[in-house]
Design an enzyme around this catalytic site. Structure first.
Site, short mmCIF file in Angstrom:
data_model
loop_
_atom_site.label_atom_id
_atom_site.label_comp_id
_atom_site.label_asym_id
_atom_site.label_seq_id
_atom_site.Cartn_x
_atom_site.Cartn_y
_atom_site.Cartn_z
N CYS A 1 0.89 -1.38 0.04
CA CYS A 1 0.03 -0.01 0.11
C CYS A 1 0.92 1.37 -0.02
CB CYS A 1 -1.02 -0.04 1.11
SG CYS A 1 -2.26 0.91 0.83
N HIS B 1 -3.25 -5.22 1.66
CA HIS B 1 -2.63 -5.33 3.38
C HIS B 1 -2.64 -7.18 3.53
CE1 HIS B 1 -2.09 -1.29 4.51
NE2 HIS B 1 -3.14 -1.21 3.60
N GLU C 1 -0.88 -8.39 5.70
CA GLU C 1 -0.39 -8.40 6.90
C GLU C 1 -1.56 -8.20 7.88
OE1 GLU C 1 0.15 -6.03 5.08
OE2 GLU C 1 -0.57 -4.25 6.21
N1 GLN Z 1 -3.46 6.39 1.06
C1 GLN Z 1 -2.22 6.08 1.63
C2 GLN Z 1 -1.08 7.06 0.91
O1 GLN Z 1 -1.49 7.39 -0.33
C3 GLN Z 1 -1.89 4.60 1.56
C4 GLN Z 1 -2.87 3.85 2.51
C5 GLN Z 1 -2.57 2.76 3.10
O2 GLN Z 1 -0.92 2.54 3.11
N2 GLN Z 1 -3.28 1.88 3.70
O3 GLN Z 1 -0.15 7.19 1.41
#
Ligand code: GLN
Length: 200
Positions: free
Chosen positions: A79, A171, A173
């Site tokens: 992410c 995610h 994890e």
């Molecule tokens: N929206 C976050 C970003 O742009 C990432 C979200 C996440 O890691 N759950 O940095």
């Protein structure tokens, strides 16, 4: 046992440490260059990408991470970690580490998808589909020629690999399913055996 550093400047560090341990790795927190030197591989967890880029610069970890990855250290970004590892961010002048040749779009799945769990087919992991948790997740808008596409959601890339760099916009994890963590552990074993090409 493989020592896997989890970048611990901000984000969901504990969850990755717990999952990596359950998957058979030896995880620990990376906060500075001395920690990084102990790591055979690095995970950049979820969090907030602009904050973490600032903290990476402030802690002087940005260049050493890039140098280690160019020298073959496996890296996995989830992410926020995918955004930090990407070449660039669509529509934004946001700095990144440029470790995998993709362009990502932040918060791409829309407001109604702030947090959602989907059954995601990932052929490299076999059956059944992976219950993937997306939280304000990025998607991939451009792939470099050497990037392997491992999973898509609604036709948008959400899991990719280039050499020893893995990126997931969801995610793993936060699920009980350890298959993506095991996939990354296998990437580390392969890279240590000299089987995987290093990222360019
Ligand atoms: N929206 C976050 C970003 O742009 C990432 C979200 C996440 O890691 N759950 O940095």
């Amino acid at each position: 046992m493989t020592r896997i550093g989890v970048l611990a400047l901000q984000g969901d560090v504990e969850e990755h440490i717990a999952a990596l341990r359950r998957a058979g790795g030896d995880p620990f927190e990376v906060r500075n260059c001395a920690d990084l030197a102990q790591a055979d591989a690095l995970v950049i967890p979820g969090g907030e990408s602009t904050t973490v880029m600032k903290l990476l610069t402030r802690s002087a970890l940005d260049r050493p991470i890039v140098e280690r990855v160019h020298a073959g250290m496996p890296l996995w970004g989830t992410c926020m970690g995918m955004i930090v590892a990407a070449r660039d961010v669509a529509g934004l002048e946001q700095s990144t580490l440029d470790l995998i040749d993709i362009t990502v779009r932040r918060n791409a799945f829309g407001r109604q998808n702030e947090s959602v769990e989907v059954e995601l087919p990932i052929p490299a992991l076999g059956e059944p589909p992976f219950r993937a948790i997306f939280i304000r997740a990025p998607w991939i808008e451009r792939y470099g020629p050497k990037v392997e596409r491992l999973a898509e959601r609604n036709g948008r890339g959400v899991m990719v690999r280039e050499g020893s760099v893995l990126a997931t916009s969801f995610h793993p994890e936060l699920s009980d399913d350890l298959r993506v963590h095991r996939y990354f552990l296998q990437m580390i074993v392969d890279s240590q055996a000299g089987k995987a090409p290093t990222a360019a």
